[in-house]
Write a protein that holds these residues in place. Structure first.
Motif, PDB file in Angstrom:
ATOM      1  N   HIS A   1      40.598  16.352  79.907  1.00  0.00           N
ATOM      2  CA  HIS A   1      40.498  16.073  78.474  1.00  0.00           C
ATOM      3  C   HIS A   1      41.609  16.811  77.721  1.00  0.00           C
ATOM      4  O   HIS A   1      42.277  16.234  76.844  1.00  0.00           O
ATOM      5  N   ARG A   2      41.778  18.057  78.048  1.00  0.00           N
ATOM      6  CA  ARG A   2      42.829  18.854  77.397  1.00  0.00           C
ATOM      7  C   ARG A   2      44.207  18.284  77.724  1.00  0.00           C
ATOM      8  O   ARG A   2      45.130  18.307  76.896  1.00  0.00           O
ATOM      9  N   ARG A   3      44.332  17.774  78.949  1.00  0.00           N
ATOM     10  CA  ARG A   3      45.622  17.193  79.349  1.00  0.00           C
ATOM     11  C   ARG A   3      45.919  15.953  78.510  1.00  0.00           C
ATOM     12  O   ARG A   3      47.060  15.761  78.052  1.00  0.00           O
ATOM     13  N   LEU A   4      44.872  15.133  78.264  1.00  0.00           N
ATOM     14  CA  LEU A   4      45.073  13.945  77.444  1.00  0.00           C
ATOM     15  C   LEU A   4      45.460  14.337  76.008  1.00  0.00           C
ATOM     16  O   LEU A   4      46.319  13.700  75.381  1.00  0.00           O
TER      17      LEU A   4
ATOM     18  N   VAL B   1      55.690   5.093  71.749  1.00  0.00           N
ATOM     19  CA  VAL B   1      54.321   4.611  71.590  1.00  0.00           C
ATOM     20  C   VAL B   1      54.266   3.554  70.495  1.00  0.00           C
ATOM     21  O   VAL B   1      53.811   2.434  70.690  1.00  0.00           O
ATOM     22  N   CYS B   2      54.767   3.972  69.275  1.00  0.00           N
ATOM     23  CA  CYS B   2      54.641   3.047  68.153  1.00  0.00           C
ATOM     24  C   CYS B   2      55.950   2.302  67.834  1.00  0.00           C
ATOM     25  O   CYS B   2      55.986   1.342  67.068  1.00  0.00           O
ATOM     26  N   GLY B   3      57.058   2.756  68.313  1.00  0.00           N
ATOM     27  CA  GLY B   3      58.355   2.094  68.095  1.00  0.00           C
ATOM     28  C   GLY B   3      59.022   2.487  66.815  1.00  0.00           C
ATOM     29  O   GLY B   3      60.103   1.981  66.511  1.00  0.00           O
ATOM     30  N   ALA B   4      58.406   3.372  65.976  1.00  0.00           N
ATOM     31  CA  ALA B   4      59.007   3.731  64.693  1.00  0.00           C
ATOM     32  C   ALA B   4      60.150   4.705  64.915  1.00  0.00           C
ATOM     33  O   ALA B   4      60.096   5.529  65.823  1.00  0.00           O
ATOM     34  N   ALA B   5      61.152   4.578  64.064  1.00  0.00           N
ATOM     35  CA  ALA B   5      62.301   5.465  64.180  1.00  0.00           C
ATOM     36  C   ALA B   5      62.087   6.770  63.422  1.00  0.00           C
ATOM     37  O   ALA B   5      62.816   7.724  63.595  1.00  0.00           O
ATOM     38  N   GLU B   6      61.056   6.770  62.561  1.00  0.00           N
ATOM     39  CA  GLU B   6      60.775   7.989  61.813  1.00  0.00           C
ATOM     40  C   GLU B   6      59.545   8.655  62.397  1.00  0.00           C
ATOM     41  O   GLU B   6      58.585   7.980  62.833  1.00  0.00           O
ATOM     42  N   HIS B   7      59.532   9.970  62.319  1.00  0.00           N
ATOM     43  CA  HIS B   7      58.427  10.737  62.920  1.00  0.00           C
ATOM     44  C   HIS B   7      57.951  11.760  61.920  1.00  0.00           C
ATOM     45  O   HIS B   7      58.287  12.945  62.001  1.00  0.00           O
ATOM     46  N   PRO B   8      57.131  11.289  60.957  1.00  0.00           N
ATOM     47  CA  PRO B   8      56.779  12.190  59.854  1.00  0.00           C
ATOM     48  C   PRO B   8      55.807  13.303  60.253  1.00  0.00           C
ATOM     49  O   PRO B   8      55.858  14.382  59.715  1.00  0.00           O
ATOM     50  N   ASP B   9      54.863  13.050  61.246  1.00  0.00           N
ATOM     51  CA  ASP B   9      53.825  14.066  61.558  1.00  0.00           C
ATOM     52  C   ASP B   9      53.671  14.183  63.085  1.00  0.00           C
ATOM     53  O   ASP B   9      52.698  13.696  63.665  1.00  0.00           O
ATOM     54  N   PRO B  10      54.633  14.790  63.765  1.00  0.00           N
ATOM     55  CA  PRO B  10      54.512  14.911  65.247  1.00  0.00           C
ATOM     56  C   PRO B  10      53.354  15.837  65.626  1.00  0.00           C
ATOM     57  O   PRO B  10      53.053  16.793  64.909  1.00  0.00           O
ATOM     58  N   ALA B  11      52.690  15.441  66.710  1.00  0.00           N
ATOM     59  CA  ALA B  11      51.510  16.206  67.178  1.00  0.00           C
ATOM     60  C   ALA B  11      51.954  17.531  67.776  1.00  0.00           C
ATOM     61  O   ALA B  11      53.028  17.663  68.336  1.00  0.00           O
ATOM     62  N   VAL B  12      50.999  18.515  67.640  1.00  0.00           N
ATOM     63  CA  VAL B  12      51.255  19.850  68.208  1.00  0.00           C
ATOM     64  C   VAL B  12      50.074  20.240  69.112  1.00  0.00           C
ATOM     65  O   VAL B  12      48.918  20.118  68.681  1.00  0.00           O
ATOM     66  N   ALA B  13      50.303  20.708  70.435  1.00  0.00           N
ATOM     67  CA  ALA B  13      49.224  21.073  71.397  1.00  0.00           C
ATOM     68  C   ALA B  13      48.768  22.485  71.110  1.00  0.00           C
ATOM     69  O   ALA B  13      49.567  23.417  71.060  1.00  0.00           O
ATOM     70  N   ALA B  14      47.397  22.601  70.937  1.00  0.00           N
ATOM     71  CA  ALA B  14      46.858  23.942  70.718  1.00  0.00           C
ATOM     72  C   ALA B  14      46.737  24.734  72.027  1.00  0.00           C
ATOM     73  O   ALA B  14      47.026  25.922  72.050  1.00  0.00           O
ATOM     74  N   ASP B  15      46.265  24.082  73.135  1.00  0.00           N
ATOM     75  CA  ASP B  15      46.094  24.757  74.451  1.00  0.00           C
ATOM     76  C   ASP B  15      46.595  23.803  75.548  1.00  0.00           C
ATOM     77  O   ASP B  15      45.801  23.084  76.179  1.00  0.00           O
ATOM     78  N   PRO B  16      47.876  23.706  75.752  1.00  0.00           N
ATOM     79  CA  PRO B  16      48.422  22.691  76.701  1.00  0.00           C
ATOM     80  C   PRO B  16      47.984  22.971  78.146  1.00  0.00           C
ATOM     81  O   PRO B  16      47.770  24.115  78.546  1.00  0.00           O
ATOM     82  N   VAL B  17      47.876  21.874  78.966  1.00  0.00           N
ATOM     83  CA  VAL B  17      47.543  21.944  80.421  1.00  0.00           C
ATOM     84  C   VAL B  17      48.702  21.320  81.203  1.00  0.00           C
ATOM     85  O   VAL B  17      49.060  20.153  80.949  1.00  0.00           O
ATOM     86  N   SER B  18      49.218  22.104  82.158  1.00  0.00           N
ATOM     87  CA  SER B  18      50.351  21.595  82.943  1.00  0.00           C
ATOM     88  C   SER B  18      49.852  20.714  84.087  1.00  0.00           C
ATOM     89  O   SER B  18      48.695  20.799  84.521  1.00  0.00           O
TER      90      SER B  18
END
Length: 1000
Positions: free
Chosen positions: A491-494, A513-530
């Motif tokens: 789940h954390r990996r997803l 994913v969406c094809g847009a050239a602009e990226h106004p709000d990129p996601a940030v991982a709180a506890d990433p899993v390798s």
């Protein structure tokens, strides 16, 4: 070769007949022969060898093959069925044994026997019953002897452990027994024998040369003292012919000179001998004349006595003509006196018997007695017959009384004997019935024991399953926890994947994913899993799942095994099974006790039955004999009456005999006396008539000879020796006078008496001196001649000896060099390796290569066996060494450094390799059955698995492998088993599959 069936009776520890169905035992290819120590496992292999070769391998003796448990009457026997070279054969063989004698005590020898049969169609046909023919058939079909068979088929592990560590020379002895290297051993032996022969021939030739040289030296010894040119000396053999030629020339010259000298000496000796002979002849004539003159003078003085002797001799010769008449008269007078005395003696004997011979003529009385001889003989014969009949009748009556008493006793004894026999028969039948239950009861006891074992195994498996439950619960809980962790990480990996994509976004670049050239709000991982963390979690879950599955499988298998055993047990409890086991064991003990008493009961029944039969037969015989005796008594009575009447008639016919009675002995005595008296009186009359005739003849002869009476004639007679002496004296006197007169009348005697006497001493001395010179010359000539003949006779032999000695010396040197090299004793043969060892080294290399194929599997590829021809220490023979290459370390090791288990694996591999090599040597005979005897106890569990795997691999091509061992672990690994059980009454054998009730 395929073994199908083996039967044993009274063989080894097997008292009763034991049957081993090898087809059933080897159906799975690998089967186990097991049983306690001393039960007879190896005896099964001995029986196979004995059936084929009439002998057993190893140190065991054929004399101890018969079972000590078997009854004395049971014959020992082995029956083996096998297929070899496409022929189905059956061998029945029995060793020599001792059986009780059928009559009397002691034993008698039963010779060894064999029967060879072949399966043809639906039945067996006999091929041979002769030991030599059966041995030839076995040898032709198998192509190997017992030693090879025992090594190739039976694989005795103890011997190959010894073979692995043996010295090269000991290893050579075993290889030589197994491989046919007769040609090379024959070459080796031939060279050794030839070397001995050349040494002996060389010594013999030298001895012959020395002997002939001594003979030549003896022949020349007397001459060599005076002539050094005739000394042989001690030349070398190559110089001896030249020296012999010089001696022969010297002797020839001396022989020629001695002939001339001897001729001159013999002429001188002949002249001296003639002079001596003439002197001796003249002296002899002179002595004869002197002796004749003296003899005539002496005879003249005895002339008067000569005349008186001549007159007395004439009167004696006249009376000698009457000597026969005088002797005849004396004989006639003596005959009259003798016959008269005999007649008087006969008359006195007749009077003593009461017969008066004066009344009648003795001849008349004798004739009358002789006419009654037949009557007297009849009386004598009938009297003797009557006595014999009376004696026989008395004996028959006595015997009848004794038989009547015996018959009565047997009649009383018969009912008791029959009753005892019937009771003993009932007892023996009951004991036999009880003993017959032993086999069934033993199987029942074994079945209950087996069911108890199943119950114990079920309890143990249930306990192990219960013990695994906590571990299974803990594993499941751990797996559940790990699965939760994995899901959380996934789940954390997803959730962290959007942050990973955002990290790779660049301004102006379309989003994947969406094809847009602009990226106004990129996601940030709180506890990433390798990915590595996710993979590690997945591995942990998989490992935990495997552990849970393994534990669940173990519990499931244990519970399934418990259910299977419970189904087999059918609800039986331990208490009930133990009670049933105790009950059946008690019944089995009773049945086995009945088996021990069965022989005694059978013996008692036979003895009492025989006793009853004996009493019955004796009673019937006594009854029959009594009837026969009655008939004999009646017949003898009738014969006695008839003989009595005939005896009375004979006595009446004898009345009037001169003997005056009826006694046959007196009759014969009186008749003999009367006959002798008549003959004596007739002889007296004839003797008196002959006396009168002799007196008349003498009177006429006296008148004719001129004698007045018989006395005068007797006086003129002289004893024969005295008359001979008188005649010799008269004739001697007359001959002496004539001889002396004749000698004096000879001319030579007359001339010798008139001349001078010769000097014989001087003539003899001259002849002796001449003879001595001739003898000396002749002796010298003969010595020279003998020496020359000896040289001529010995010279060719000595020259031949010299040539032969040179040839033998060269041949011996060549043979010795070759024999030393082949025998391993030559200086150039540094390994001291025989020819046979060199040949066997090639066989050993092949054996090692074949052994390594199996050892690589059993030893996990660590060890390899290598043939070594390194030079042995202290000058020992080399060439047949074995060593081990440790492939883990790369070092070569001595076979003695292997551990017990490693030694067993190496020995087994070596045995299998040697078996394969011998099989190839024997022509590639397919051995369908193979036995491995003992040695598995030194292996650990993994090694045991590897060894069993190798043996299991030997089944390829349809081969069956039998493992002979008492190691318990093998029972769980090998399902098909031949079980040998020992007991106080002998061993038994059965074939079974593990977990199944044994098949009888």
């Amino acid at each position: 070769m395929i073994l199908h069936r083996l039967e044993l009776q009274a063989f080894g520890p097997f008292a009763e007949r034991a049957v081993v169905d090898l087809d059933a035992a080897s159906a799975a290819g690998l089967f186990l022969v097991h049983g306690p120590t001393g039960s007879g496992k190896t005896s099964l292999l001995d029986a196979i060898c004995f059936a084929l070769y009439a002998d057993v391998p190893g140190s065991r003796s054929r004399r101890g093959l018969r079972s000590d448990h078997a009854s004395p009457e049971t014959p020992p026997e082995v029956v083996l069925e096998l297929t070899v070279s496409g022929r189905r054969l059956r061998l029945t063989r029995s060793p020599e044994w001792q059986r009780p004698k059928r009559r009397g005590t002691g034993t008698t020898r039963v010779p060894a026997a064999v029967v060879l049969e072949e399966r043809r169609g639906s039945g067996w046909e006999a091929v041979s019953t002769r030991h030599d023919e059966v041995a030839d058939v076995v040898a032709d079909l198998l192509g190997m002897g017992m030693q090879q068979f025992a090594t190739v088929v039976l694989l005795p592990q103890g011997e190959f452990a010894t073979f692995l560590r043996a010295e090269p020379e000991a290893r050579r002895e075993l290889l030589q027994r197994l491989f046919d290297i007769g040609v090379f051993s024959d070459v080796e032996q031939w060279l050794a024998d030839t070397r001995r022969e050349t040494v002996a021939a060389l010594e013999a030739a030298g001895a012959e040369l020395e002997h002939d040289l001594l003979r030549l030296a003896d022949a020349l010894e007397a001459l060599a003292t005076a002539d050094p040119e005739l000394v042989v000396g001690d030349p070398a053999p190559e110089m001896l012919p030249r020296r012999l030629a010089e001696i022969a020339t010297r002797l020839g010259d001396r022989v020629t000179a001695s002939v001339t000298e001897l001729d001159a000496l013999e002429a001188t000796e002949a002249a001296a001998h003639q002079a001596l002979a003439t002197g001796r002849e003249l002296l002899g004539h002179r002595r004869r004349g002197e002796q004749a003159t003296a003899a005539l003078a002496e005879l003249a003085t005895a002339e008067q006595a000569h005349r008186e002797r001549a007159a007395r001799l004439a009167a004696c010769e006249q009376a000698a003509a009457l000597r026969g008449h005088l002797a005849a008269l004396e004989r006639a007078r003596e005959e009259v006196r003798t016959e008269a005395a005999e007649a008087e003696s006969r008359r006195a004997a007749a009077t003593a018997l009461g017969v008066d011979p004066c009344g009648d003529e003795p001849a008349v009385l004798a004739e009358r007695a002789g006419s009654l001889d037949d009557a007297a003989g009849e009386v004598d014969r009938l009297t003797l017959t009557a006595r014999e009949l009376a004696t026989s009748l008395e004996g028959l009556l006595t015997r009848r009384d004794r038989l009547e008493a015996q018959q009565a006793g047997l009649a009383e004894e018969l009912p008791a004997a029959r009753s005892a026999a019937e009771q003993a028969g009932e007892t023996a039948t009951a004991v036999a019935a009880e003993a017959a239950r032993a086999t069934d009861l033993a199987a029942a006891v074994e079945e209950v024991e087996h069911r108890l074992g199943l119950l114990a195994e079920a309890d143990a498996d249930a306990a192990r399953a219960a013990a695994l439950e906590p571990a299974l619960l803990a594993g499941r809980e751990r797996l559940s926890g790990l699965l939760g962790q994995l899901i959380e990480l996934q789940h954390r990996r997803l959730e962290g994947m959007a942050a990973e994509l955002a990290d790779r976004l660049e301004p102006g670049t379309p989003c994947p994913v969406c094809g847009a050239a602009e990226h106004p709000d990129p996601a940030v991982a709180a506890d990433p899993v390798s990915p590595e963390q996710l993979a590690a979690a997945q591995d942990a879950v998989e490992h935990a799942r495997v552990e849970v599955d393994h534990t669940e499988g173990a519990v499931r298998d244990l519970l399934a095994a418990v259910r299977t055993r419970e189904e087999v047990l059918g609800g039986a409890t331990g208490e009930g099974l133990r009670a049933r086991l105790a009950e059946r064991r008690a019944a089995l003990e009773a049945a086995r006790a009945a088996e021990h008493h069965l022989v005694e009961a059978e013996s008692t029944r036979a003895r009492l039955r025989a006793e009853a039969d004996r009493v019955t037969a004796a009673h019937e015989q006594a009854t029959s004999t009594l009837e026969s005796l009655g008939e004999q008594v009646r017949a003898l009575g009738e014969q006695a009456e008839d003989v009595g009447s005939r005896l009375a008639a004979a006595v009446a016919a004898h009345d009037g005999c001169p003997c005056g009675g009826s006694d046959p002995a007196r009759h014969r005595e009186v008749a003999a006396v009367l006959t002798g008296l008549a003959r004596a009186e007739a002889a007296v009359t004839a003797a008196r008539s002959r006396l009168a005739g002799a007196q008349d003849d003498l009177a006429g002869a006296l008148a004719e000879a001129g004698f007045p009476d018989a006395d005068a004639a007797r006086d003129a007679l002289l004893p024969a020796p005295e008359a001979d002496r008188l005649r010799d004296a008269v004739l001697g006197h007359e001959r002496a006078v004539a001889a002396a007169t004749a000698v004096l009348a000879e001319p030579e005697v007359d001339a010798a008496l008139a001349g001078q006497a010769p000097d014989l001493e001087a003539l003899a001395a001259a002849h002796t001196a001449a003879r001595r010179l001739v003898l000396e010359g002749s002796s010298q000539h003969e010595a020279l001649t003998r020496a020359a003949r000896a040289v001529d006779r010995l010279r060719p032999r000595l020259e031949e000896h010299c040539r032969g000695l040179a040839e033998l010396t060269g041949r011996h040197a060549r043979v010795r060099e070759l024999a030393d090299a082949v025998g391993g004793t030559g200086g150039e043969n540094t390994l001291r390796m025989r020819l046979t060892s060199f040949v066997l080294a090639a066989r050993l290399e092949k054996v090692a290569a074949l052994a390594n194929e199996r050892l690589a599997v059993m030893g996990s590829g660590r060890y390899l066996l290598e043939h070594s021809d390194d030079r042995a220490a202290r000058g020992a023979r080399s060439g047949l060494g074995l060593r081990v290459l440790d492939q883990w370390t790369g070092r070569v090791r001595d076979t003695a450094t292997l551990s017990g288990g490693e030694s067993f694996m190496a020995s087994l591999a070596l045995a299998l390799g040697l078996a394969d090599a011998v099989r190839e040597e024997a022509g590639g005979l397919d051995l369908g059955t193979l036995f491995v005897d003992e040695g598995f106890g030194s292996l650990d569990e993994d090694s045991l698995d590897q060894v069993v795997g190798v043996l299991d691999g030997l089944r390829e091509g349809g081969r069956a492998v039998g493992v002979v061992s008492h190691v318990p672990d093998l029972r769980a690994r090998i399902g098909h088993q031949v079980v040998v059980t020992k007991g106080s009454a002998g061993s038994t054998v059965a074939v079974r599959v593990a977990g199944v009730t044994p098949a009888a």
